[in-house]
Design a protein around this motif. Structure first.
Motif, PDB file in Angstrom:
ATOM      1  N   ASP A 105       0.820  -1.217   0.000  1.00 52.39           N
ATOM      2  CA  ASP A 105       0.000   0.000   0.000  1.00 52.39           C
ATOM      3  C   ASP A 105       0.851   1.264   0.000  1.00 52.39           C
ATOM      4  OD1 ASP A 105      -2.252  -1.668   0.228  1.00 52.39           O
ATOM      5  OD2 ASP A 105      -2.026  -1.746   2.412  1.00 52.39           O
ATOM      6  N   SER A 106       2.122   1.144  -0.371  1.00 50.81           N
ATOM      7  CA  SER A 106       3.045   2.263  -0.229  1.00 50.81           C
ATOM      8  C   SER A 106       2.958   3.220  -1.410  1.00 50.81           C
ATOM      9  CB  SER A 106       4.472   1.740  -0.092  1.00 50.81           C
ATOM     10  OG  SER A 106       4.865   1.081  -1.280  1.00 50.81           O
ATOM     11  N   VAL A 107       3.421   4.437  -1.152  1.00 52.60           N
ATOM     12  CA  VAL A 107       3.516   5.473  -2.183  1.00 52.60           C
ATOM     13  C   VAL A 107       4.983   5.882  -2.274  1.00 52.60           C
ATOM     14  CG1 VAL A 107       2.805   7.803  -2.860  1.00 52.60           C
ATOM     15  CG2 VAL A 107       1.194   6.286  -1.647  1.00 52.60           C
ATOM     16  N   PRO A 108       5.579   5.890  -3.467  1.00 48.39           N
ATOM     17  CA  PRO A 108       6.996   6.288  -3.589  1.00 48.39           C
ATOM     18  C   PRO A 108       7.236   7.672  -3.022  1.00 48.39           C
ATOM     19  CG  PRO A 108       6.206   5.278  -5.611  1.00 48.39           C
ATOM     20  CD  PRO A 108       4.995   5.489  -4.748  1.00 48.39           C
ATOM     21  N   LEU A 109       8.307   7.827  -2.262  1.00 46.26           N
ATOM     22  CA  LEU A 109       8.547   9.085  -1.535  1.00 46.26           C
ATOM     23  C   LEU A 109       8.927  10.240  -2.456  1.00 46.26           C
ATOM     24  CD1 LEU A 109       8.958  10.610   1.166  1.00 46.26           C
ATOM     25  CD2 LEU A 109      11.330   9.789   1.143  1.00 46.26           C
ATOM     26  N   VAL A 110       9.949  10.063  -3.297  1.00 48.59           N
ATOM     27  CA  VAL A 110      10.511  11.190  -4.047  1.00 48.59           C
ATOM     28  C   VAL A 110       9.477  11.844  -4.971  1.00 48.59           C
ATOM     29  CG1 VAL A 110      12.262  11.880  -5.730  1.00 48.59           C
ATOM     30  CG2 VAL A 110      12.869  10.313  -3.860  1.00 48.59           C
ATOM     31  N   PRO A 111       8.778  11.094  -5.856  1.00 51.04           N
ATOM     32  CA  PRO A 111       7.797  11.776  -6.718  1.00 51.04           C
ATOM     33  C   PRO A 111       6.648  12.410  -5.936  1.00 51.04           C
ATOM     34  CG  PRO A 111       7.689   9.381  -6.972  1.00 51.04           C
ATOM     35  CD  PRO A 111       8.911   9.678  -6.190  1.00 51.04           C
ATOM     36  N   PHE A 112       6.268  11.792  -4.811  1.00 46.37           N
ATOM     37  CA  PHE A 112       5.181  12.354  -4.019  1.00 46.37           C
ATOM     38  C   PHE A 112       5.578  13.705  -3.425  1.00 46.37           C
ATOM     39  CE2 PHE A 112       2.853  12.963  -0.048  1.00 46.37           C
ATOM     40  CZ  PHE A 112       1.538  12.799  -0.469  1.00 46.37           C
ATOM     41  N   VAL A 113       6.781  13.765  -2.836  1.00 49.39           N
ATOM     42  CA  VAL A 113       7.233  15.017  -2.224  1.00 49.39           C
ATOM     43  C   VAL A 113       7.425  16.084  -3.285  1.00 49.39           C
ATOM     44  CG1 VAL A 113       9.144  16.104  -0.973  1.00 49.39           C
ATOM     45  CG2 VAL A 113       8.285  13.875  -0.243  1.00 49.39           C
ATOM     46  N   GLN A 114       7.969  15.712  -4.428  1.00 47.15           N
ATOM     47  CA  GLN A 114       8.159  16.701  -5.503  1.00 47.15           C
ATOM     48  C   GLN A 114       6.830  17.225  -6.031  1.00 47.15           C
ATOM     49  OE1 GLN A 114      10.586  14.454  -8.227  1.00 47.15           O
ATOM     50  NE2 GLN A 114      12.528  15.079  -7.257  1.00 47.15           N
ATOM     51  N   SER A 115       5.808  16.370  -6.037  1.00 40.50           N
ATOM     52  CA  SER A 115       4.494  16.818  -6.502  1.00 40.50           C
ATOM     53  C   SER A 115       3.864  17.822  -5.551  1.00 40.50           C
ATOM     54  CB  SER A 115       3.564  15.614  -6.685  1.00 40.50           C
ATOM     55  OG  SER A 115       3.239  15.034  -5.424  1.00 40.50           O
ATOM     56  N   LEU A 116       4.237  17.733  -4.270  1.00 39.26           N
ATOM     57  CA  LEU A 116       3.676  18.678  -3.303  1.00 39.26           C
ATOM     58  C   LEU A 116       4.107  20.106  -3.568  1.00 39.26           C
ATOM     59  CD1 LEU A 116       4.040  16.757   0.112  1.00 39.26           C
ATOM     60  CD2 LEU A 116       1.942  17.177  -1.189  1.00 39.26           C
ATOM     61  N   GLN A 117       5.232  20.272  -4.292  1.00 32.58           N
ATOM     62  CA  GLN A 117       5.719  21.623  -4.575  1.00 32.58           C
ATOM     63  C   GLN A 117       4.742  22.403  -5.456  1.00 32.58           C
ATOM     64  OE1 GLN A 117       8.535  22.322  -2.834  1.00 32.58           O
ATOM     65  NE2 GLN A 117       8.244  20.187  -2.182  1.00 32.58           N
ATOM     66  N   HIS A 118       3.924  21.658  -6.195  1.00 32.24           N
ATOM     67  CA  HIS A 118       3.001  22.310  -7.138  1.00 32.24           C
ATOM     68  C   HIS A 118       1.569  22.288  -6.632  1.00 32.24           C
ATOM     69  CE1 HIS A 118       6.460  22.058  -9.782  1.00 32.24           C
ATOM     70  NE2 HIS A 118       6.467  20.736  -9.657  1.00 32.24           N
ATOM     71  N   GLU A 119       1.348  21.748  -5.436  1.00 29.64           N
ATOM     72  CA  GLU A 119       0.000  21.677  -4.880  1.00 29.64           C
ATOM     73  C   GLU A 119      -0.296  22.926  -4.062  1.00 29.64           C
ATOM     74  OE1 GLU A 119      -2.318  19.422  -5.321  1.00 29.64           O
ATOM     75  OE2 GLU A 119      -1.102  18.078  -6.571  1.00 29.64           O
ATOM     76  N   THR A 120      -1.570  23.344  -4.125  1.00 30.31           N
ATOM     77  CA  THR A 120      -2.011  24.458  -3.289  1.00 30.31           C
ATOM     78  C   THR A 120      -2.479  23.888  -1.962  1.00 30.31           C
ATOM     79  OG1 THR A 120      -2.747  25.675  -5.239  1.00 30.31           O
ATOM     80  CG2 THR A 120      -3.583  26.419  -3.097  1.00 30.31           C
ATOM     81  N   VAL A 121      -1.624  23.990  -0.976  1.00 28.50           N
ATOM     82  CA  VAL A 121      -1.923  23.414   0.320  1.00 28.50           C
ATOM     83  C   VAL A 121      -1.344  24.325   1.387  1.00 28.50           C
ATOM     84  CG1 VAL A 121       0.178  22.016   0.310  1.00 28.50           C
ATOM     85  CG2 VAL A 121      -1.748  21.323   1.732  1.00 28.50           C
ATOM     86  N   LEU A 122      -1.995  24.349   2.541  1.00 24.72           N
ATOM     87  CA  LEU A 122      -1.541  25.186   3.642  1.00 24.72           C
ATOM     88  C   LEU A 122      -0.160  24.717   4.106  1.00 24.72           C
ATOM     89  CD1 LEU A 122      -2.282  27.474   5.620  1.00 24.72           C
ATOM     90  CD2 LEU A 122      -3.185  25.714   7.158  1.00 24.72           C
ATOM     91  N   ARG A 123       0.758  25.685   4.276  1.00 25.06           N
ATOM     92  CA  ARG A 123       2.132  25.338   4.661  1.00 25.06           C
ATOM     93  C   ARG A 123       2.472  25.978   6.008  1.00 25.06           C
ATOM     94  NH1 ARG A 123       4.642  22.909   0.450  1.00 25.06           N
ATOM     95  NH2 ARG A 123       3.612  23.144  -1.585  1.00 25.06           N
ATOM     96  N   ALA A 124       2.996  25.152   6.897  1.00 29.00           N
ATOM     97  CA  ALA A 124       3.400  25.626   8.222  1.00 29.00           C
ATOM     98  C   ALA A 124       4.861  26.043   8.185  1.00 29.00           C
ATOM     99  CB  ALA A 124       3.190  24.515   9.255  1.00 29.00           C
ATOM    100  N   ASP A 125       5.125  27.248   8.701  1.00 23.32           N
ATOM    101  CA  ASP A 125       6.494  27.765   8.713  1.00 23.32           C
ATOM    102  C   ASP A 125       7.260  27.105   9.862  1.00 23.32           C
ATOM    103  OD1 ASP A 125       8.750  29.186   8.255  1.00 23.32           O
ATOM    104  OD2 ASP A 125       8.041  31.043   9.214  1.00 23.32           O
ATOM    105  N   HIS A 126       7.619  25.859   9.638  1.00 22.05           N
ATOM    106  CA  HIS A 126       8.187  25.073  10.725  1.00 22.05           C
ATOM    107  C   HIS A 126       8.907  23.867  10.111  1.00 22.05           C
ATOM    108  CE1 HIS A 126       8.665  23.986  14.855  1.00 22.05           C
ATOM    109  NE2 HIS A 126       7.958  22.878  14.784  1.00 22.05           N
ATOM    110  N   THR A 127       9.712  23.191  10.916  1.00 22.95           N
ATOM    111  CA  THR A 127      10.416  21.999  10.453  1.00 22.95           C
ATOM    112  C   THR A 127       9.784  20.756  11.054  1.00 22.95           C
ATOM    113  OG1 THR A 127      12.509  23.205  10.243  1.00 22.95           O
ATOM    114  CG2 THR A 127      12.629  20.793  10.372  1.00 22.95           C
ATOM    115  N   ALA A 128       9.505  19.792  10.205  1.00 23.85           N
ATOM    116  CA  ALA A 128       8.940  18.514  10.658  1.00 23.85           C
ATOM    117  C   ALA A 128       9.905  17.386  10.303  1.00 23.85           C
ATOM    118  CB  ALA A 128       7.587  18.262   9.999  1.00 23.85           C
ATOM    119  N   VAL A 129      10.155  16.529  11.264  1.00 23.18           N
ATOM    120  CA  VAL A 129      10.970  15.338  11.032  1.00 23.18           C
ATOM    121  C   VAL A 129      10.046  14.129  11.117  1.00 23.18           C
ATOM    122  CG1 VAL A 129      12.894  13.933  11.809  1.00 23.18           C
ATOM    123  CG2 VAL A 129      13.034  16.424  11.996  1.00 23.18           C
TER     124      VAL A 129
END
Length: 626
Positions: free
Chosen positions: A458-482
């Protein structure tokens, strides 16, 4: 000055090794000779020929199994300085990446040996302390009713002190054990002087003649003879604490001579007085020295038990780091010695089992029937794995490896067969207990593999998913998450759930994977590997050895050297927490899946295990059918 400093350091390490490494084998004179002539399972008259035959078997067992096998050969088979069956297993597994069958065999053999170590760990404190306290019965029968209560009291006190650590009392262990071995030697010499003919047992002729004359009885007696070498595995297991040279020096310079002298002294006493077979150790001591010897023996057995308890903590941590055991709470008891740890669950479980063993078996003679078979099997595993190291790493020719390890294997199989006759009389206990531990370890390993496969579907590949988020309109928190991410190629569930429920991503994201390598420790310069996914997302791998306790915030500071600045104390830590649902179908049987689910649910939380700041951790859970 450098040579003088090295000599002082070597002397200090050798003295310290006496207090940790040799406690188990050093207390064997308390019961080994007594059990050889106990006549519980076989008739063996206490006559000169039989005494010399048993003595010769003991002498050559110490020389072949401990001196030749462990001190000369197996100590070379270290894993970056660490020893023991788990470290040896890790070394063989690391070298067998291209040979899956050998790798699987090494894993199962190592887990089997580690499981039997726990069986030995329950019996050793019980038989050691009990045999020491039984010296009071020799002084006067009036103490007989108090032997068990005194033993239980000493053991409770010993286990209760574990949370304080061994840093303060450890300095006293070496001198006490040194006095103990000195006393063994002096008592032995005083009896040998009266009957020096006992030294003839140095000739292997008496051992071979005894076995040829008493074939069945001689075979059965090998189970008692084996008690003289039961602490041999500790020489290898504790190598990482002191190194090879101090252990070898202590063994050859003091421990072996003291043991041989004491065994010869007990043999001389038996030749002169066959009635002394009821307790040849304490009866070989002058009457005026009996009570001091009981006190010294009790101190020595407590130290021997301490060493084994510490070993149980170390082995459990190694199994956790290598992925064969659930996470458990680990506390450091010393700010300077990383090896000094305390594990509450292991400690109290051992205490309960040791007390039950003492109350159930009631005497050291009864415990001796249960003692030996688990140690023999562990030694066999060590011999087999060391043979693999000799062939693959030392590049020994097949004939040389067989010439060295073949006879050792045959001797240990004889010891195993002799100890197997004691299964019905108590030998079943360490086997059953070790079998339960083996079931739990293999269940955890198989369950983790099954869980990884289920989540991978049920996994989703990490790299393409994270790169796709750069073009999504989504609320962004000015913070660092690990995000702690055990599968570095996949999107962690915590990120998916955070997007699904909170509809937010962080301005800076770090996907952190912790890997435990089959080496004891990892150099700080190789601790962290940083990979840039895009301008605000990085994949970080943190590496630890199986002898290290992971500290993620401290390790993450090393990421700055690779261009990733992180204030570990101010970030938000996201953890995926799965709830398992055992279901019939593929994989393990349902009953094993339920065991795995119980172990998974009760494992120490990642927050505590990885030393994350609890006030900055966010856990997002999901249910997974296994």
């Amino acid at each position: 000055m450098s040579q003088s400093h090295d000599k002082q350091s070597l002397s200090a390490l050798t003295l310290a090794a006496l207090g940790v490494v040799f406690g188990d084998i050093g207390t064997s004179p308390l019961y080994a000779m007594k059990e050889a002539f106990a006549q519980t399972h076989y008739p063996l008259p206490v006559i000169a020929d039989n005494v010399l035959g048993i003595l010769s078997l003991m002498v050559w067992s110490l020389l072949i199994i401990v001196t030749f096998k462990y001190v000369m050969i197996v100590l070379r088979a270290d894993n970056h300085g660490e020893g023991g069956v788990v470290a040896l297993m890790a070394r063989v597994v690391e070298r067998a990446k291209d040979r899956p069958r050998k790798r699987t065999f090494a894993i199962w053999a190592g887990l089997f040996g580690a499981s039997l170590f726990y069986g030995d760990g329950v019996i050793t404190p019980a038989i050691s302390v009990l045999s020491a306290v039984e010296g009071l019965e020799v002084a006067t029968p009036a103490f007989t009713p108090f032997v068990l209560p005194i033993t239980v009291g000493i053991l409770i006190g010993l286990f209760c002190m574990q949370s304080k650590g061994t840093a303060k009392v450890g300095a006293f262990f070496g001198p006490i054990v040194c006095v103990w071995f000195g006393a063994l030697a002096l008592v032995g010499i005083s009896n040998i002087v009266a009957h020096p003919q006992v030294l003839a047992a140095l000739s292997p002729h008496y051992a071979l003649s005894f076995l040829a004359t008493h074939q069945t009885v001689g075979f059965l007696a090998m189970g008692a003879v084996f008690l003289t070498v039961t602490g041999g595995e500790a020489l290898y297991a504790d190598m990482g604490h002191f190194g090879k040279k101090p252990i070898r020096l202590a063994w050859v310079g003091l421990v072996l001579p003291a043991l041989l002298l004491n065994y010869f002294g007990q043999g001389a006493l038996l030749i002169a007085d066959p009635e002394a077979a009821r307790n040849p150790f304490y009866l070989s001591v002058p009457e005026w020295g009996l009570y001091p010897m009981v006190g010294l023996a009790t101190a020595a057995t407590v130290i021997a038990s301490q060493a084994l308890i510490t070993g149980a903590f170390s082995v459990t941590r190694e199994l956790i780091q290598l992925g064969y055991c659930p996470r458990m709470n680990i506390r450091h008891t010393s700010g300077s010695q990383m090896g000094q740890i305390y594990m509450p669950f292991v400690n109290w479980t051992l205490l309960i089992l040791v007390i039950l063993v003492v109350l159930g078996f009631k005497s050291s003679s009864a415990l001796a029937a249960a003692y030996g078979i688990a140690v023999t099997l562990t030694m066999l595993v060590t011999t087999i794995l060391a043979f693999s190291v000799a062939r693959r790493d030392w590049h020994w020719h097949n004939l040389l490896a067989l010439a060295v390890f073949g006879p050792l294997l045959v001797i240990e199989l004889v010891f195993l067969a002799a100890n197997a006759t004691k299964i019905a009389d108590g030998g079943w206990f360490p086997l059953v207990f070790g079998g339960i531990i083996f079931l739990l370890l293999t269940t955890w390993r198989s369950g983790r593999e099954q869980l990884s496969l289920r989540m991978a579907t049920d996994s989703v590949p990490l790299v393409p998913f994270v790169q796709s988020l750069q073009h999504e309109t989504v609320l962004r928190a000015d913070h660092t998450a690990v995000f702690l991410n055990p599968r570095p190629e996949q999107v962690p569930n915590a990120l998916l759930h955070n997007l699904k429920h909170n509809r937010v991503v962080h301005d800076k994201m770090i996907f952190l994977t912790v890997s435990f390598l089959p080496v004891p420790r990892v150099e700080m310069s190789q601790r962290v590997l940083v990979e840039r996914i895009c301008h605000n997302a990085h994949r970080v791998k943190v590496f630890f050895g199986f002898m290290e306790t992971p500290d993620i915030p401290a390790a993450l500071e090393w990421a700055e050297e690779q261009g990733l600045e992180v204030d570990a104390a101010s970030v938000s830590w996201f953890i995926s927490r799965e709830t398992l649902l055992p279901t019939p179908g593929e994989g393990m049987p349902v009953w094993r899946e339920r065991i795995f689910e119980l172990m998974f649910r009760n494992a120490t939380p990642a927050t505590r295990f990885f030393q994350l700041p609890p006030g900055r951790v966010v856990e997002l859970g999901s249910q997974i059918a296994i």
